[in-house]
Design a protein around this motif. Structure first.
Motif, PDB file in Angstrom:
ATOM      1  N   LEU A   1     -31.128  40.271  39.350  1.00  0.00           N
ATOM      2  CA  LEU A   1     -29.673  39.569  39.636  1.00  0.00           C
ATOM      3  C   LEU A   1     -28.968  40.014  38.863  1.00  0.00           C
ATOM      4  O   LEU A   1     -28.897  41.126  38.136  1.00  0.00           O
ATOM      5  N   HIS A   2     -27.470  40.089  39.765  1.00  0.00           N
ATOM      6  CA  HIS A   2     -26.296  40.640  38.964  1.00  0.00           C
ATOM      7  C   HIS A   2     -25.457  40.381  39.537  1.00  0.00           C
ATOM      8  O   HIS A   2     -24.956  39.188  40.455  1.00  0.00           O
ATOM      9  N   ALA A   3     -24.839  39.911  38.449  1.00  0.00           N
ATOM     10  CA  ALA A   3     -23.742  39.259  38.047  1.00  0.00           C
ATOM     11  C   ALA A   3     -22.484  39.436  37.346  1.00  0.00           C
ATOM     12  O   ALA A   3     -22.332  40.974  36.689  1.00  0.00           O
ATOM     13  N   VAL A   4     -21.111  38.912  37.515  1.00  0.00           N
ATOM     14  CA  VAL A   4     -19.865  39.699  37.470  1.00  0.00           C
ATOM     15  C   VAL A   4     -19.582  38.497  36.156  1.00  0.00           C
ATOM     16  O   VAL A   4     -19.298  37.766  36.112  1.00  0.00           O
TER      17      VAL A   4
ATOM     18  N   VAL B   1     -24.033  36.174  42.138  1.00  0.00           N
ATOM     19  CA  VAL B   1     -24.119  34.438  41.647  1.00  0.00           C
ATOM     20  C   VAL B   1     -22.369  34.758  41.018  1.00  0.00           C
ATOM     21  O   VAL B   1     -22.544  35.900  40.757  1.00  0.00           O
ATOM     22  N   LEU B   2     -21.870  34.043  41.081  1.00  0.00           N
ATOM     23  CA  LEU B   2     -20.376  33.177  40.707  1.00  0.00           C
ATOM     24  C   LEU B   2     -20.003  32.103  39.864  1.00  0.00           C
ATOM     25  O   LEU B   2     -21.231  31.149  39.763  1.00  0.00           O
TER      26      LEU B   2
ATOM     27  N   ILE C   1     -23.425  30.552  44.673  1.00  0.00           N
ATOM     28  CA  ILE C   1     -23.903  32.082  44.955  1.00  0.00           C
ATOM     29  C   ILE C   1     -22.892  33.226  46.564  1.00  0.00           C
ATOM     30  O   ILE C   1     -22.562  31.893  47.378  1.00  0.00           O
ATOM     31  N   ASN C   2     -22.838  34.397  46.635  1.00  0.00           N
ATOM     32  CA  ASN C   2     -22.119  35.114  46.329  1.00  0.00           C
ATOM     33  C   ASN C   2     -23.516  35.060  48.061  1.00  0.00           C
ATOM     34  O   ASN C   2     -24.552  34.902  48.335  1.00  0.00           O
TER      35      ASN C   2
END
Length: 384
Positions: free
Chosen positions: A66-69, A121-122, A299-300
């Motif tokens: 899971l990639h997030a910023v 995800v955001l 969610i993107n």
């Protein structure tokens, strides 16, 4: 949206990081996230669309990541949430630029469309989630707790929903400040010269945006009129009380920002951290400018790991996830529903900063208008 920097890094941080990473093309909804019977995680609007949470978990484990910023470990207990999710599902959570802003997250989505390192995800300040939905960047998805979130705290088709929030508060270093302020009016006193800071620019940071809104409410403004808040900070700067220094755990510990206007759950977290070091830090929700706001999950629309993205939402809105928010001094969106159901951690709830009354929230239109006013006025009035 931290004992890292609370979501206020410059936009260039994301873009520089993006340039440094290898950019492999991998669009959302790839074959890896489509089952043999044709179900696609990228098009699932609920867990039921993909065989329930167990089905999502199975597919998410295949994706592996899971990639997030901009998810700092010490912001609203993200560290415990990330660790809990990884342990429960065996999926690695990669967090890039943890000190970034809500705008940085949105910029990463638009700049990395179709790339493997795009955010899945955001976590966005409320006004930013609404603008992202308007730009068509978000995927509709309703986690299991969606129906119990108040209607005014979610998008009707599930593109975003509030997750946790709190009140704008004053954090105060009791070693360096003899009498800590409890109202915005107090902040104008000459004894606070060179001591008051925000955690960033209100055009990029949700908490700084909330601080200006709170100041407006304390000075004759309203949800329709944020200008008095800008004028208030301009006056604070003129008096020498407001300093244009980004308040961080490091500046607080070093005594450079003795009074930090921030969310109460962040200031409460600083209290815990500084107490362990023999330092005093108090938290007060100003009585003349109570402003409460939530951060939203989304969610993107083109998430490179769509099953993991949806599973993450399920975890955040589970009783386990919401109680972890509460242990981080944040108020979970499902707090009232969980209290009624008997699943709320009452011990953690009792430790929240005290406030009176029931909070109200600006509408999408009001927030959009306020953001425009800040974009036009803040730099000249305060930062310039």
């Amino acid at each position: 949206m931290t004992v890292l920097r609370p979501r206020t890094a410059a936009l260039t941080g994301v873009l520089t990081t993006a340039a440094a990473l290898a950019l492999s093309a991998c669009g959302a909804g790839s074959d890896a996230s489509t089952t043999a019977d044709g179900r696609s995680a990228a098009s699932a609007t609920s867990a039921e669309d993909f065989g329930g949470v167990d089905g999502l978990a199975k597919e998410a484990k295949k994706e592996g990541t899971l990639h997030a910023v901009a998810l700092p470990r010490d912001w609203a207990n993200y560290g415990a949430l990330i660790d809990g999710f990884e342990k429960k599902y065996g999926i690695k959570v990669e967090v890039e630029n943890p000190t970034g802003t809500s705008q940085d997250e949105i910029s990463a989505v638009t700049a990395r469309k179709g790339q493997e390192n795009a955010p899945d995800v955001l976590d966005l300040g409320s006004s930013f989630s609404q603008s992202a939905a308007q730009q068509g960047l978000l995927a509709p998805y309703m986690a299991a707790g969606f129906s119990r979130i108040p209607d005014d705290q979610k998008d009707s088709i599930g593109r975003w929903s509030n997750d946790y929030g709190g009140y704008i508060s004053f954090g105060c270093d009791t070693k360096r400040v003899q009498t800590c302020p409890t109202t915005f009016k107090d902040l104008l006193k000459p004894q606070y010269k060179g001591q008051i800071a925000l955690n960033g620019n209100p055009g990029k940071s949700g908490s700084a945006f909330g601080a200006v809104y709170a100041a407006a409410l304390a000075n004759g403004g309203s949800f329709d009129d944020i200008q008095p808040g800008i004028d208030f900070f301009a006056q604070l700067k003129k008096e020498g009380n407001y300093i244009p220094v980004e308040s961080t755990p490091a500046t607080i510990e070093a005594g450079k920002t003795p009074i930090s206007i921030d969310w109460d759950y962040l200031n409460a977290g600083y209290t815990d951290a500084l107490k362990a070091k023999g330092r005093g830090w108090t938290v007060a929700v100003p009585s003349d400018g109570q402003f409460s706001q939530y951060y939203s999950q989304a969610i993107n629309k083109e998430a490179p790991h769509p099953a993991a993205a949806r599973l993450w939402q399920e975890y955040l809105y589970s009783a386990e996830g919401q109680n972890l928010r509460l242990k981080g001094h944040a108020r979970p969106a499902l707090m009232a529903a969980m209290d009624k159901a008997g699943t709320l951690d009452q011990s953690a709830a009792a430790k929240l900063p005290k406030v009176s009354g029931t909070p109200s929230f600006p509408t999408e239109s009001q927030q959009s208008s306020a953001k425009f006013v800040i974009s036009q006025s803040w730099g000249q009035a305060v930062a310039g």
